[in-house]
Scaffold this motif. Structure first.
Motif, short mmCIF file in Angstrom:
data_model
loop_
_atom_site.label_atom_id
_atom_site.label_comp_id
_atom_site.label_asym_id
_atom_site.label_seq_id
_atom_site.Cartn_x
_atom_site.Cartn_y
_atom_site.Cartn_z
N GLY A 118 -4.20 9.57 4.17
CA GLY A 118 -4.75 9.95 3.21
C GLY A 118 -5.72 8.35 2.96
O GLY A 118 -5.53 8.94 1.92
N VAL A 119 -5.50 7.53 2.78
CA VAL A 119 -5.98 5.85 2.64
C VAL A 119 -7.84 5.70 2.94
O VAL A 119 -7.55 6.26 4.19
N HIS A 120 -8.53 6.15 2.07
CA HIS A 120 -9.74 5.57 2.03
C HIS A 120 -10.17 4.38 1.87
O HIS A 120 -9.91 3.32 0.83
N LEU A 121 -10.42 3.74 3.29
CA LEU A 121 -11.35 2.43 3.01
C LEU A 121 -12.02 1.53 2.53
O LEU A 121 -12.96 2.02 2.31
N GLY B 156 -10.43 -9.03 10.94
CA GLY B 156 -10.41 -8.66 12.44
C GLY B 156 -9.45 -8.01 12.80
O GLY B 156 -9.32 -6.26 12.88
N ASP B 157 -7.69 -8.50 12.29
CA ASP B 157 -6.82 -8.23 13.70
C ASP B 157 -6.18 -7.15 12.70
O ASP B 157 -5.82 -6.45 13.12
N PHE B 158 -6.67 -7.55 11.30
CA PHE B 158 -5.79 -5.69 10.20
C PHE B 158 -6.37 -5.27 10.46
O PHE B 158 -5.96 -4.19 10.34
N ARG C 164 -5.75 2.24 11.73
CA ARG C 164 -4.95 3.83 12.12
C ARG C 164 -4.69 4.94 11.29
O ARG C 164 -4.16 5.53 10.28
N ALA C 165 -3.27 3.57 11.05
CA ALA C 165 -2.05 4.30 10.26
C ALA C 165 -2.46 4.19 8.68
O ALA C 165 -2.57 4.98 8.22
N LEU C 166 -3.32 4.00 7.74
CA LEU C 166 -3.77 4.00 7.16
C LEU C 166 -4.81 5.01 6.65
O LEU C 166 -4.33 6.31 5.64
N VAL D 261 1.02 -1.21 -0.08
CA VAL D 261 -0.32 0.08 -0.18
C VAL D 261 0.51 1.38 0.25
O VAL D 261 0.57 1.95 -1.11
N SER D 262 2.09 1.09 0.60
CA SER D 262 2.59 2.31 0.57
C SER D 262 3.31 2.15 -0.54
O SER D 262 3.50 3.63 -1.01
N ALA D 263 4.23 1.47 -0.73
CA ALA D 263 5.05 1.58 -1.91
C ALA D 263 3.60 2.04 -3.56
O ALA D 263 3.83 3.37 -3.70
#
Ligand code: IPE
Ligand code: IPE
Ligand code: MG
Length: 241
Positions: free
Chosen positions: A99-102, A85-87, A93-95, A49-51
């Motif tokens: 600026g990530v929209h889930l 669930g763990d993910f 929070r970090a996502l 995702v970061s990449a």
């Protein structure tokens, strides 16, 4: 626009879809249980995702659990639910800060109330972000997606003669997202396995034998570079009109 063609800069795909396959074989190769492979695969999502954010990719869709995956042994299915669930607990929070929209693609129906709540929470928390849209296909099937779109259209009473491709796009789970430019499948399998069947009509496919837990940003770069060299035609003849 990210997809614009210029002489010195190859186009970056706007939307990359990934079939994250090979977790089980990755684990078997190491003498580990299949769930250890799923955990390692999930751990791998962060760096990819970061990449994507760094490359300026705007949409990413990850296939995490198919409607057919319910046919696996119940302990594996339960484990996969737990891992999702763990993910969400660990990464949302970090996502959000990146600026990530889930988004969630697929049916919530069939998931436990607790998991449904976690999914809704993550989607809700990140809904105003726009740097990268990360869609997680979980309890997703391409055919179910089309069925649900048809049901929604019928439920609204839209007359048959007014239904066109855009109507389907507007009612399918990926509404508002462009079609994937590139579809990556890891682990050496060359099939779609009921992933975005409607949305991939003109997608470029890229396959790698690497198992998903071993898939690194360098592999993503290879796929993006290869995409930059492909000639997309959409049924036409390039350079002539
Ligand atoms: C992909 O890995 C993850 C899911 C389908 C949930 P697999 O579990 O399919 O791994 P292989 O294909 O058995 O190696
Ligand atoms: C597709 O992989 C689904 C996901 C990666 C979530 P599968 O491993 O379930 O697909 P098949 O069974 O090999 O076609
Ligand atoms: Mg598999």
């Amino acid at each position: 626009m990210a997809d614009a063609v210029s002489a010195d800069q190859p186009p970056v795909p706007q939307h990359i879809a990934i079939i994250m396959d090979g977790n089980g074989r990755w684990a078997r190769k190491r003498g580990l249980p299949r769930l250890a492979g799923h955990r390692a695969g999930t751990e791998n999502i962060r760096s990819i995702v970061s990449a994507c954010v760094d490359y300026g990719v705007r949409y990413m869709t990850l296939y995490a659990f198919s409607t057919e995956n319910w046919s696996r042994p119940s302990l594996e299915v339960q484990g996969l639910m737990q891992i999702l669930g763990d993910f969400i607990d660990r990464e949302t929070r970090a996502l959000h800060e990146q600026g990530v929209h889930l988004r969630h693609l697929g049916r919530l129906e069939g998931l436990s109330d607790k998991l449904k709540q976690k999914v809704r929470y993550a989607v809700d928390m990140t809904r105003n972000n726009s740097r990268l849209t990360l869609a997680i296909a979980f309890n997703y099937g391409g055919r179910t997606d089309v069925v649900d779109a048809v049901r929604a259209i019928v439920a609204k009473g839209i007359p048959a003669e007014e239904i066109d491709e855009q109507t389907i796009n507007d009612h399918i789970s990926t509404h508002g997202m462009p079609d994937p430019d590139v579809l990556i499948r890891t682990s050496g399998e060359w099939r779609l396995s009921n992933f975005l069947i409607w949305q991939t009509a003109y997608t470029e496919y890229w396959f790698t034998p690497v198992f998903w837990p071993d898939f690194r940003p360098e592999h993503l770069k290879q796929a993006i570079d290869e995409y930059g060299r492909r000639e997309r035609r959409f049924g036409g003849i390039n350079g002539q009109s």
